[in-house]
Design a protein around this motif. Structure first.
Motif, PDB file in Angstrom:
ATOM      1  N   ASN A 133      -3.851   6.284  -0.091  1.00 33.42           N
ATOM      2  CA  ASN A 133      -2.663   5.566   0.396  1.00 33.42           C
ATOM      3  C   ASN A 133      -2.918   4.066   0.525  1.00 33.42           C
ATOM      4  O   ASN A 133      -2.279   3.395   1.320  1.00 33.42           O
ATOM      5  CB  ASN A 133      -2.193   6.142   1.730  1.00 33.42           C
ATOM      6  N   ASN A 134      -3.843   3.561  -0.286  1.00 33.55           N
ATOM      7  CA  ASN A 134      -4.161   2.126  -0.248  1.00 33.55           C
ATOM      8  C   ASN A 134      -3.408   1.397  -1.369  1.00 33.55           C
ATOM      9  O   ASN A 134      -2.207   1.606  -1.527  1.00 33.55           O
ATOM     10  CB  ASN A 134      -5.670   1.927  -0.322  1.00 33.55           C
TER      11      ASN A 134
ATOM     12  N   THR B  47       0.839  -1.199   0.000  1.00 31.57           N
ATOM     13  CA  THR B  47       0.000   0.000   0.000  1.00 31.57           C
ATOM     14  C   THR B  47       0.876   1.252   0.000  1.00 31.57           C
ATOM     15  O   THR B  47       2.060   1.205   0.347  1.00 31.57           O
ATOM     16  CB  THR B  47      -0.912   0.054   1.242  1.00 31.57           C
TER      17      THR B  47
ATOM     18  N   PRO C  44       5.835   3.336   0.712  1.00 28.95           N
ATOM     19  CA  PRO C  44       5.996   4.546  -0.113  1.00 28.95           C
ATOM     20  C   PRO C  44       7.114   4.427  -1.140  1.00 28.95           C
ATOM     21  O   PRO C  44       7.096   5.114  -2.169  1.00 28.95           O
ATOM     22  CB  PRO C  44       6.297   5.632   0.914  1.00 28.95           C
TER      23      PRO C  44
ATOM     24  N   LYS D 259     -11.005  11.314   1.473  1.00 31.86           N
ATOM     25  CA  LYS D 259     -10.156  10.139   1.574  1.00 31.86           C
ATOM     26  C   LYS D 259     -10.075   9.429   0.240  1.00 31.86           C
ATOM     27  O   LYS D 259     -10.798   9.751  -0.683  1.00 31.86           O
ATOM     28  CB  LYS D 259     -10.684   9.180   2.632  1.00 31.86           C
TER      29      LYS D 259
ATOM     30  N   LYS E 179       0.626   3.656   1.996  1.00 30.86           N
ATOM     31  CA  LYS E 179       0.958   4.028   3.376  1.00 30.86           C
ATOM     32  C   LYS E 179       2.138   3.230   3.903  1.00 30.86           C
ATOM     33  O   LYS E 179       3.044   3.784   4.539  1.00 30.86           O
ATOM     34  CB  LYS E 179      -0.265   3.811   4.263  1.00 30.86           C
ATOM     35  N   ASP E 180       2.148   1.929   3.638  1.00 31.60           N
ATOM     36  CA  ASP E 180       3.192   1.062   4.190  1.00 31.60           C
ATOM     37  C   ASP E 180       4.411   0.913   3.284  1.00 31.60           C
ATOM     38  O   ASP E 180       5.491   0.539   3.749  1.00 31.60           O
ATOM     39  CB  ASP E 180       2.611  -0.331   4.472  1.00 31.60           C
TER      40      ASP E 180
ATOM     41  N   HIS F  93      -3.294  13.347   1.159  1.00 35.00           N
ATOM     42  CA  HIS F  93      -4.323  12.897   2.101  1.00 35.00           C
ATOM     43  C   HIS F  93      -5.141  11.805   1.409  1.00 35.00           C
ATOM     44  O   HIS F  93      -5.387  11.864   0.204  1.00 35.00           O
ATOM     45  CB  HIS F  93      -5.226  14.054   2.573  1.00 35.00           C
TER      46      HIS F  93
ATOM     47  N   TRP G 271       1.221  10.541  -1.979  1.00 36.12           N
ATOM     48  CA  TRP G 271      -0.109  10.937  -1.518  1.00 36.12           C
ATOM     49  C   TRP G 271      -0.015  12.039  -0.471  1.00 36.12           C
ATOM     50  O   TRP G 271       0.915  12.087   0.322  1.00 36.12           O
ATOM     51  CB  TRP G 271      -0.878   9.736  -0.987  1.00 36.12           C
TER      52      TRP G 271
END
Length: 519
Positions: free
Chosen positions: A224-225, A207, A212, A519, A209-210, A221, A219
């Motif tokens: 981030n999936n 993802t 980058p 989101k 978020k995890d 906001h 991203w």
């Protein structure tokens, strides 16, 4: 209205058209019923009032959009029904206020929000002998919930009156990142089934978020999936590798589909809804357009979209359709710069003003949220002019129904403004209730009234004023188009008049609405 039999092509960009033809030969011939005009709707995504040269943009060049505006009717009070995409598209296709359905921005897994028994614009056109098609962005939900993306996806556009449907399900930043061809995922490998969730990730899937380090676009906001083509998206997806789109090729891909549709159906009356994805995020111009605007990806994809429009118009001209084509062009809502990714939209803006002197933008009850580019073009038939008539995309249903001699009393929110669209009058509708993220306001004559709403007046994630205030807001747009002076206290009788008009349509509304969550 007496039915008009016309020859030609009606294009709604939003685009629509008509023309007459008569047989002048003296010898006796068997009369052939003239073909009805074709109708094409061309729809942009997040294009602002000030993003078009004809509407005042100087730093950004849009020659093909300008051709439509300067060669036809350029509306200065043309509106989307809403300041976000799903509600505006709902109103466009149904002729109904979206707040009656509580239409809001949908996830990619949402069920279809238009009832298959509802009147729709494609059903109207189909009932009058038109072949109907959609190419591009959909974002009105699919199926009845819990869609299996590996089987036929129904109900969808084909169950709402479209004979042909080639779409992306939601938005470019949401999964599933695949094209859907007449209810089936295009190029799907049955040995690599698609799984989609907006609740939780699939085991082992990276993802934004995890991971980058796996992204090529960062991203800001949300967004981030799942990562597709180096771009982190909204929602989680697994499988379907062969079916995934290539972002930089999307505009060309949709253009090719739209051109093919025209060529396949030019011999019969057709209705085409051509819904471009630009300049919505992620902004991914094809390499040949990178750097063309000097404003980063947002400017580049607007230049790209303008080129696509030009190529589409050339296709109509090549097929001798353009002279008999009425074109209406518009956008689903106003502009936004940073809408979830770091893409230099703010940093490279320069002197360009996407909202064109208006206040607010996407998500906002101020004018820039719903007042959008709106033009009607018919080569050689419409006398070019600028019109201040109040028109809304929701009015296309009743207007086209009247044009075709069909009763539209079953869709009362839509008003017949066909004469204004054709430049025969500067009189449009009297008033309009606009919507933004569940909140509503009124435009009536030259006045705009916004009821009191709780919540932050500014969304800091996108840096847009939302229109929230503790007191009523009243603006005289004739001399304050930028809505800088709230004159509610100076004009109590006018405020009272607008509140009464608003409540007659909308009913009494609560000032308590959920805080906008992006989101």
């Amino acid at each position: 209205m007496k039915r008009q039999i016309l020859t030609g092509t009606l294009v709604l960009a939003m685009v629509l058209g008509m023309s007459c033809k008569s047989n002048t030969k003296e010898e006796k011939v068997t009369a052939k019923e003239p073909q009805k005009p074709n109708v094409i709707v061309i729809y942009m995504d997040d294009l602002g009032y000030g993003d078009v040269g004809a509407y005042g943009a100087t730093a950004l060049k849009t020659p093909n959009m300008d051709k439509l505006a300067n060669g036809g009717i350029k509306f200065t009070s043309g509106y989307a029904s809403s300041a976000t995409c799903t509600p505006s598209r709902y109103a466009l296709l149904t002729g109904e206020y979206p707040w009656r359905k509580d239409a809001q921005i949908l996830p990619g897994t949402a069920p279809l929000i238009i009832d298959t028994e509802q009147p729709t614009l494609p059903k109207l056109m189909k009932s009058q002998g038109y072949h109907t098609g959609i190419v591009g962005k959909w974002h009105l939900g699919l199926g009845a919930g819990n869609v299996d993306w590996n089987k036929e996806i129904t109900p969808g556009p084909n169950q709402l009156g479209f004979d042909y449907s080639y779409i992306l399900a939601a938005t470019q930043d949401r999964v599933p990142t695949v094209y859907i061809d007449n209810g089936k995922v295009a190029n799907l490998d049955p040995n690599d089934p698609i799984e989609v969730s907006y609740d939780s990730n699939f085991e082992g899937q990276p993802t934004g978020k995890d991971n980058p380090e796996l992204t090529t676009m960062k991203w800001h906001h949300g967004h981030n999936n799942s990562i597709v083509n180096g771009i982190p998206r909204i929602g989680y997806m697994k499988g379907g590798e062969a079916a995934k789109w290539k972002d930089v090729e999307m505009a060309d891909h949709f253009l090719a589909k739209a051109k093919t549709y025209v060529n396949q159906h030019k011999g019969e009356p057709f209705f085409l809804y051509y819904a471009l994805q630009q300049p919505h995020v992620p902004r991914t111009p094809h390499p040949r357009f990178v750097g063309t605007s000097g404003m980063g990806p947002r400017g580049d994809v607007i230049v790209e979209a303008d080129w696509m429009l030009g190529e589409f118009l050339k296709e109509l001209e090549k097929n001798k359709l353009l002279e008999n084509t009425l074109i209406i062009f518009s956008s689903d809502n106003g502009p936004v710069l940073n809408d979830g990714y770091y893409d230099d939209a703010v940093e490279k803006l320069g002197a360009h003003t996407p909202r064109g002197g208006l206040r607010g933008g996407k998500y906002s009850l101020f004018e820039a949220g719903t007042r959008v580019p709106f033009m009607v073009y018919w080569k050689g038939k419409i006398t070019p002019k600028t019109s201040a008539a109040l028109v809304c995309q929701m009015d296309l249903y009743a207007s086209l129904a009247s044009f075709l001699g069909v009763d539209a009393s079953n869709v009362p929110d839509s008003e017949n403004v066909m004469d204004a669209l054709l430049g025969k009058t500067d009189k449009g509708r009297e008033q309009l209730v606009i919507e933004a993220t569940g909140r509503t306001a009124l435009r009536k004559g030259n006045w705009a009234m916004i009821p009191p709403y709780d919540g932050n007046p500014l969304n800091t994630q996108v840096n847009i004023e939302l229109g929230n205030a503790k007191e009523y807001q009243l603006y005289n747009l004739e001399n304050d188009i930028a809505q800088q002076h709230n004159v509610a206290k100076e004009h109590p009788e006018k405020l009272k008049e607008l509140i009464a008009a608003y409540e007659k349509v909308r009913g009494k509304t609560s000032g308590s609405v959920p805080e906008l969550e992006l989101k």
